[in-house]
Write a protein that holds these residues in place. Sequence first.
Motif, PDB file in Angstrom:
ATOM      1  N   LEU A 165      -2.895 -86.014  -6.402  1.00 54.75           N
ATOM      2  CA  LEU A 165      -2.529 -87.416  -6.195  1.00 54.75           C
ATOM      3  C   LEU A 165      -1.428 -87.587  -5.153  1.00 54.75           C
ATOM      4  O   LEU A 165      -1.036 -88.705  -4.846  1.00 54.75           O
ATOM      5  N   GLY A 166      -0.905 -86.487  -4.653  1.00 53.60           N
ATOM      6  CA  GLY A 166       0.193 -86.593  -3.706  1.00 53.60           C
ATOM      7  C   GLY A 166       1.445 -87.188  -4.331  1.00 53.60           C
ATOM      8  O   GLY A 166       2.253 -87.830  -3.662  1.00 53.60           O
ATOM      9  N   LEU A 167       1.610 -86.955  -5.640  1.00 53.54           N
ATOM     10  CA  LEU A 167       2.769 -87.494  -6.355  1.00 53.54           C
ATOM     11  C   LEU A 167       4.063 -86.809  -5.923  1.00 53.54           C
ATOM     12  O   LEU A 167       4.050 -85.640  -5.555  1.00 53.54           O
ATOM     13  N   SER A 168       5.151 -87.537  -6.001  1.00 50.58           N
ATOM     14  CA  SER A 168       6.463 -86.905  -5.913  1.00 50.58           C
ATOM     15  C   SER A 168       7.001 -86.873  -7.336  1.00 50.58           C
ATOM     16  O   SER A 168       6.939 -87.866  -8.037  1.00 50.58           O
ATOM     17  N   ILE A 169       7.517 -85.725  -7.745  1.00 51.54           N
ATOM     18  CA  ILE A 169       7.891 -85.574  -9.154  1.00 51.54           C
ATOM     19  C   ILE A 169       9.360 -85.188  -9.294  1.00 51.54           C
ATOM     20  O   ILE A 169       9.848 -84.302  -8.579  1.00 51.54           O
ATOM     21  N   ILE A 170      10.053 -85.881 -10.178  1.00 53.04           N
ATOM     22  CA  ILE A 170      11.404 -85.453 -10.564  1.00 53.04           C
ATOM     23  C   ILE A 170      11.294 -84.862 -11.961  1.00 53.04           C
ATOM     24  O   ILE A 170      10.871 -85.534 -12.899  1.00 53.04           O
ATOM     25  N   LEU A 171      11.633 -83.591 -12.077  1.00 52.92           N
ATOM     26  CA  LEU A 171      11.535 -82.914 -13.363  1.00 52.92           C
ATOM     27  C   LEU A 171      12.952 -82.730 -13.892  1.00 52.92           C
ATOM     28  O   LEU A 171      13.784 -82.111 -13.252  1.00 52.92           O
ATOM     29  N   ILE A 172      13.188 -83.287 -15.083  1.00 48.76           N
ATOM     30  CA  ILE A 172      14.510 -83.166 -15.686  1.00 48.76           C
ATOM     31  C   ILE A 172      14.403 -82.151 -16.805  1.00 48.76           C
ATOM     32  O   ILE A 172      13.565 -82.317 -17.692  1.00 48.76           O
ATOM     33  N   THR A 173      15.212 -81.117 -16.795  1.00 52.88           N
ATOM     34  CA  THR A 173      15.061 -80.116 -17.851  1.00 52.88           C
ATOM     35  C   THR A 173      16.327 -79.290 -18.052  1.00 52.88           C
ATOM     36  O   THR A 173      17.209 -79.257 -17.188  1.00 52.88           O
ATOM     37  N   HIS A 174      16.404 -78.642 -19.211  1.00 53.25           N
ATOM     38  CA  HIS A 174      17.512 -77.719 -19.450  1.00 53.25           C
ATOM     39  C   HIS A 174      17.026 -76.293 -19.255  1.00 53.25           C
ATOM     40  O   HIS A 174      17.800 -75.355 -19.344  1.00 53.25           O
ATOM     41  N   ASP A 175      15.725 -76.147 -19.011  1.00 57.09           N
ATOM     42  CA  ASP A 175      15.121 -74.825 -19.045  1.00 57.09           C
ATOM     43  C   ASP A 175      14.975 -74.247 -17.636  1.00 57.09           C
ATOM     44  O   ASP A 175      14.036 -74.528 -16.915  1.00 57.09           O
ATOM     45  N   LEU A 176      15.921 -73.425 -17.280  1.00 62.86           N
ATOM     46  CA  LEU A 176      15.969 -72.826 -15.951  1.00 62.86           C
ATOM     47  C   LEU A 176      14.717 -71.988 -15.675  1.00 62.86           C
ATOM     48  O   LEU A 176      14.219 -71.947 -14.548  1.00 62.86           O
ATOM     49  N   SER A 198      13.645 -80.613  -9.284  1.00 60.57           N
ATOM     50  CA  SER A 198      14.114 -80.478 -10.660  1.00 60.57           C
ATOM     51  C   SER A 198      15.612 -80.703 -10.757  1.00 60.57           C
ATOM     52  O   SER A 198      16.368 -80.217  -9.912  1.00 60.57           O
ATOM     53  N   ILE A 199      16.006 -81.421 -11.769  1.00 63.94           N
ATOM     54  CA  ILE A 199      17.427 -81.532 -12.092  1.00 63.94           C
ATOM     55  C   ILE A 199      17.645 -80.717 -13.358  1.00 63.94           C
ATOM     56  O   ILE A 199      17.049 -80.998 -14.402  1.00 63.94           O
ATOM     57  N   LYS A 227      12.513 -77.756  -5.025  1.00 70.46           N
ATOM     58  CA  LYS A 227      13.967 -77.786  -4.887  1.00 70.46           C
ATOM     59  C   LYS A 227      14.597 -78.042  -6.241  1.00 70.46           C
ATOM     60  O   LYS A 227      13.980 -78.670  -7.099  1.00 70.46           O
ATOM     61  N   ILE A 228      15.823 -77.582  -6.419  1.00 68.42           N
ATOM     62  CA  ILE A 228      16.504 -77.927  -7.661  1.00 68.42           C
ATOM     63  C   ILE A 228      17.946 -78.331  -7.418  1.00 68.42           C
ATOM     64  O   ILE A 228      18.573 -77.940  -6.436  1.00 68.42           O
ATOM     65  N   ALA A 229      18.425 -79.159  -8.325  1.00 65.37           N
ATOM     66  CA  ALA A 229      19.833 -79.499  -8.352  1.00 65.37           C
ATOM     67  C   ALA A 229      20.365 -79.033  -9.693  1.00 65.37           C
ATOM     68  O   ALA A 229      19.753 -79.280 -10.727  1.00 65.37           O
ATOM     69  N   ILE A 230      21.473 -78.313  -9.677  1.00 61.39           N
ATOM     70  CA  ILE A 230      22.100 -77.874 -10.925  1.00 61.39           C
ATOM     71  C   ILE A 230      23.217 -78.858 -11.231  1.00 61.39           C
ATOM     72  O   ILE A 230      24.110 -79.079 -10.399  1.00 61.39           O
ATOM     73  N   MET A 231      23.157 -79.469 -12.413  1.00 67.19           N
ATOM     74  CA  MET A 231      24.202 -80.430 -12.790  1.00 67.19           C
ATOM     75  C   MET A 231      25.132 -79.811 -13.820  1.00 67.19           C
ATOM     76  O   MET A 231      24.690 -79.084 -14.709  1.00 67.19           O
ATOM     77  N   TYR A 232      26.402 -80.108 -13.683  1.00 62.77           N
ATOM     78  CA  TYR A 232      27.360 -79.679 -14.696  1.00 62.77           C
ATOM     79  C   TYR A 232      28.380 -80.789 -14.892  1.00 62.77           C
ATOM     80  O   TYR A 232      28.997 -81.242 -13.925  1.00 62.77           O
ATOM     81  N   ALA A 233      28.546 -81.248 -16.128  1.00 66.69           N
ATOM     82  CA  ALA A 233      29.546 -82.254 -16.476  1.00 66.69           C
ATOM     83  C   ALA A 233      29.525 -83.457 -15.531  1.00 66.69           C
ATOM     84  O   ALA A 233      30.549 -83.881 -15.019  1.00 66.69           O
TER      85      ALA A 233
END
Lengths: 323, 326
Positions: A201-212, A37-38, A221-227
Amino acid sequence: MSILEVNNLRVYYDTMRGEVKAVDGVSFKLEKGEIFSIVGESGCGKTTTSNTIMRILPPEAVIKSGSITFDGINLLEIPEKEMKKIRWKRIAMVFQNAMNALNPVKNVGSQIVDAITTHLNIPEAEAWRKVKELFELVGLDPSRLKDYPHEFSGGMRQRVFIAMALSCDPEILIADEPTTGLDVIVQRNILNLLRDLRKKLGLSIILITHDLAAVAQVSDKIAIMYAGKIVEYGNIYDIFTRPRHPYTYLLIKSFPKIGSKKERLVTIKGSPPSLINPPKGCRFHPRCPYAIEKCRIEEPPLVNINNKGLVACHLYDQLNLVI
Amino acid sequence: MEILRVENIKKWFPVRTGILSSILFGEKQFIKAVDGVSFTIDEGEVFCLVGESGCGKTTLARLIARLIEPTDGRIYYKGRDIVQMKKKEFRPLRREIQIIFQNPYEALDPRMRIYDILMEPIKLHKKHFEGDPDERIRTVMRDVKLNPDEYLWKFPHELSGGERQRVSIARSLMLYPKLLLADEPASMLDASVRSSILNLLTDLREEYNLTLLYITHDLAQAWYLCERIAVMYLGVIVELGKTDDVINSPLHPYTKALISNIPIPDPRRKTEAIEIKGEVPSPINVPPGCRFHPRCPYFMEGKCDKETPKYLDVGDGHIVACHLYE
């Protein structure tokens, strides 16, 4: 094994008011079969990152540097013709607010059939069979194939889009804010669906969200983005129990947590900065309660902490931030 | 002491149809946005209406603020029926009942400076305003934690979402309101800004001695702010009670599902969500009997789809409308 690797990506937008540094040096790896997740607030560059992976940036966007490696290919260097073989067939995306983007005068089944026949060279009858399978896969009733978008609720339309994204059996699914604007119960159902699909399906997923709160339930895993930058990256349990970056810490503490003791919510002063003239040094320093002189001058590097994650903060080993 | 009493209030919006279909199909159709809601709020209380989109919570706020007229029912403010009141009679009460809207990007006139936006309520009620308007504007700005010297001469577009919402709150406070209706004031804001608005409302309530009707879809916000919660579903209240009672021991199957589905920002606490099938049906064709019965895991045939459940007080003002408890 990582299936996708983003390295030092910089994407700027040329606007009348100046250059917007939307993504400014972002690196991460997506492992096969994981949900990554980003997370970030509006304008932090998370959607630009995902649009760059798909190579669907608007004309005013300029890729300044970086590479996106998928299956040994740098997606930023191949010609559009090659990209077409990858986009949708191997990397597919569910867009933000997509549920409002269905064609209202066409039944949903034929809209997915269109998507399939555009990308795969198969006869229409076979495409219809495929759509039926997809409907079952995402939990929609196949008898409603010929229904029109207005007959579907928001959550069901989101499922239609997930079905459409899966129509060419991609290896990576990017979901940009897939639950925003849906009711809580439906949100949970959609997130559970993504988790089931990863398994099936054995998918790899990138989840983009603002909702922690939402990512805490499904991600690995998550990456926290700021500016425009990743400020912290790691395993979901580490981030939520022992965050190293003050922004992550304050963000988690600013959510009312039902069921625990009621204490005054933590607030973060100010609001996210403009990316035309981002603050010097650490971009979070004007809002950071722990900021020291060094934070105003020097940009903190993203450092590895005991192979447990990455953090970009000068004070990461001095602050004791425990949730 | 009771400040607001809502009695069996209804708002049905007619569905616009063509002449041909109204001749062919006869009966006029209605969207039953609010369909018989009753509750009371005590002075100084923070009361929360929780529900998903389309449950009628915003319509209810607009009814109480008298921005729209109800189809049926009564609303008493300090014992006086404001539904029957003439517009002119209601005008002084407008100062006491104020509303904050969900979207801070649409609630402020883009061509007015913050100073003018805040001056507007004073202009409209100048006969009843005492004191120095400029001084009042500065005080209110400070109350919502905005520096007057920095912000007064700016336009809304120069402000961030959180700052705009603070201006909307400031505007609602200009004339010392008694009852503040807050319609999802924090929902459109970023997470890092949301908590400061929630805390601001908590503080202002103390400073201004406010009664707050807080409307939200987010049970976590309701839990944090409110003393009592009413859970709405498809135009009616299905459960009402003290916040801790409703959150810790919910009775109605819908409330139970809603609470179990709240995402918690903590991966260590993976809650088992109660699965509810389908989504909220259209408020035009409301299911007979209990409105929740088509989605309810405890559905009893012949009962729930036939009889409308009555409100039952299980003690301490905890009220539920469900056949399971009769």
